[in-house]
Design a protein around this motif. Structure first.
Motif, short mmCIF file in Angstrom:
data_model
loop_
_atom_site.label_atom_id
_atom_site.label_comp_id
_atom_site.label_asym_id
_atom_site.label_seq_id
_atom_site.Cartn_x
_atom_site.Cartn_y
_atom_site.Cartn_z
N HIS A 59 0.82 -1.21 0.00
CA HIS A 59 0.00 0.00 0.00
C HIS A 59 0.86 1.26 0.00
O HIS A 59 0.57 2.21 -0.71
CB HIS A 59 -0.96 0.00 1.19
CG HIS A 59 -2.13 -0.91 0.95
ND1 HIS A 59 -3.23 -0.52 0.24
CD2 HIS A 59 -2.34 -2.20 1.30
CE1 HIS A 59 -4.08 -1.53 0.16
NE2 HIS A 59 -3.57 -2.56 0.80
N GLY A 62 2.27 2.70 -3.31
CA GLY A 62 1.43 3.46 -4.24
C GLY A 62 0.82 2.58 -5.34
O GLY A 62 0.13 3.06 -6.22
N LYS A 63 1.05 1.26 -5.27
CA LYS A 63 0.53 0.35 -6.30
C LYS A 63 -1.00 0.37 -6.38
O LYS A 63 -1.57 0.13 -7.44
CB LYS A 63 0.97 -1.10 -6.02
CG LYS A 63 2.45 -1.30 -6.08
CD LYS A 63 2.84 -2.10 -7.31
CE LYS A 63 4.34 -2.32 -7.34
NZ LYS A 63 4.90 -2.33 -8.67
N ASP A 65 -2.83 2.83 -6.24
CA ASP A 65 -3.32 3.99 -7.00
C ASP A 65 -3.64 3.61 -8.44
O ASP A 65 -4.44 4.27 -9.10
CB ASP A 65 -2.29 5.13 -6.97
CG ASP A 65 -2.12 5.68 -5.56
OD1 ASP A 65 -3.01 5.43 -4.72
OD2 ASP A 65 -1.10 6.34 -5.31
N GLU A 66 -2.99 2.54 -8.91
CA GLU A 66 -3.27 2.06 -10.28
C GLU A 66 -4.26 0.90 -10.19
O GLU A 66 -4.12 -0.11 -10.87
CB GLU A 66 -1.99 1.56 -10.96
CG GLU A 66 -0.81 2.48 -10.85
CD GLU A 66 0.50 1.73 -10.61
OE1 GLU A 66 0.62 0.55 -11.02
OE2 GLU A 66 1.41 2.32 -10.00
N GLN A 99 -5.82 6.88 2.65
CA GLN A 99 -5.54 6.43 1.28
C GLN A 99 -6.80 5.87 0.61
O GLN A 99 -7.07 6.14 -0.56
CB GLN A 99 -4.46 5.35 1.39
CG GLN A 99 -3.90 4.88 0.09
CD GLN A 99 -3.25 3.51 0.28
OE1 GLN A 99 -3.77 2.64 0.96
NE2 GLN A 99 -2.10 3.35 -0.35
N THR A 100 -7.58 5.13 1.40
CA THR A 100 -8.81 4.54 0.88
C THR A 100 -9.81 5.63 0.51
O THR A 100 -10.42 5.59 -0.57
CB THR A 100 -9.43 3.59 1.93
OG1 THR A 100 -8.44 2.63 2.29
CG2 THR A 100 -10.65 2.88 1.40
N ASN A 102 -9.14 8.69 -0.28
CA ASN A 102 -8.63 9.39 -1.47
C ASN A 102 -8.89 8.60 -2.75
O ASN A 102 -9.27 9.15 -3.77
CB ASN A 102 -7.13 9.66 -1.35
CG ASN A 102 -6.85 10.72 -0.31
OD1 ASN A 102 -7.71 11.54 0.01
ND2 ASN A 102 -5.63 10.71 0.24
N LEU A 103 -8.67 7.30 -2.65
CA LEU A 103 -8.85 6.43 -3.81
C LEU A 103 -10.31 6.43 -4.27
O LEU A 103 -10.60 6.50 -5.48
CB LEU A 103 -8.41 5.02 -3.42
CG LEU A 103 -8.14 4.01 -4.51
CD1 LEU A 103 -7.10 4.53 -5.50
CD2 LEU A 103 -7.64 2.70 -3.89
N LYS A 106 -11.03 9.91 -5.77
CA LYS A 106 -10.39 10.04 -7.07
C LYS A 106 -11.17 9.31 -8.16
O LYS A 106 -11.19 9.70 -9.32
CB LYS A 106 -8.97 9.44 -6.96
CG LYS A 106 -8.05 9.78 -8.11
CD LYS A 106 -6.67 9.20 -7.89
CE LYS A 106 -6.47 7.96 -8.75
NZ LYS A 106 -5.18 7.31 -8.53
N ASN A 107 -11.84 8.23 -7.76
CA ASN A 107 -12.59 7.44 -8.73
C ASN A 107 -14.08 7.78 -8.76
O ASN A 107 -14.88 7.03 -9.33
CB ASN A 107 -12.36 5.95 -8.48
CG ASN A 107 -10.98 5.53 -8.96
OD1 ASN A 107 -10.74 5.42 -10.16
ND2 ASN A 107 -10.04 5.36 -8.04
#
Ligand SMILES: [Mg+2]
Length: 187
Positions: A59, A62-63, A65-66, A99-100, A102-103, A106-107
């Motif tokens: 995590h 940054g993997k 993020d893709e 991070q979750t 944000n992810l 972002k989506n």
């Protein structure tokens, strides 16, 4: 209808990329099909600590993020927001919270999220307790433990068929293979 949706391996791929990451880092050949429980250390030659460290460093790398979405997840979740109340319920570790969020942002997901107790924690509500308290009618899940706990507590579960949840049968659990099947069941 109020629908709870798990994140990892329901909305997006998780164990696959994690195993790829571990294999690349350690020169191992851990295969997704051989993951028999969601505890990586029970299926492969890796300690519990190493497994947690690897997931964390995956995590941190940054993997995620893709991220690869599970086929149909994005479109069908969007469809389901019409006429239903959706919430995400995840037992991701507390240190992935930011991070979750944000992810998801972002989506383009604007759905409330609840963090249930992580495998390595002692505090917080279990996924079942969140489902019960939030009056969730149906939980979409891939973890056998969460699925059985919810089902035993009277919550209907739509379970994504995965190598790590084989053999889980219960009256409130419907096993499916795709988001297209989720959509037809919920119609
Ligand atoms: Mg999951």
């Amino acid at each position: 209808m109020k629908i709870g949706i798990d994140l990892d391996d329901v909305v997006w791929e998780h164990f696959g990329p994690v195993l790829d990451y571990i294999n690349e880092k350690n020169g191992t050949d851990f295969k997704l099909d051989n993951l028999k429980t969601f505890k990586i250390w029970e299926s492969f030659d890796i300690s519990r600590e190493e497994a947690f460290d690897s997931v964390k460093s995956f995590h941190d790398s940054g993997k995620m993020d893709e991220v690869s979405f599970i086929d149909g997840a994005r479109e069908i979740i969007k469809d389901l927001t019409k006429g239903n109340e959706l919430v995400f319920v995840t037992s991701r570790a507390p240190y992935f919270k930011e991070q979750t969020l944000n992810l998801l942002k972002k989506n383009g997901f604007e759905i409330p999220i609840f963090f249930s107790r992580h495998l390595n924690e002692e505090n917080g509500k279990t996924k079942f307790e969140i489902c019960r308290d939030e009056k969730i009618d149906v939980m979409i899940e891939d973890s056998s433990n969460h699925a059985v706990e919810c089902a035993e507590g009277g919550i209907k579960v739509i379970l994504f068929d995965k190598p790590w949840n084989q053999g889980v049968e219960y009256k409130n659990i419907i096993r499916i293979k795709s988001w297209m099947e989720v959509r037809s069941i919920l119609k």
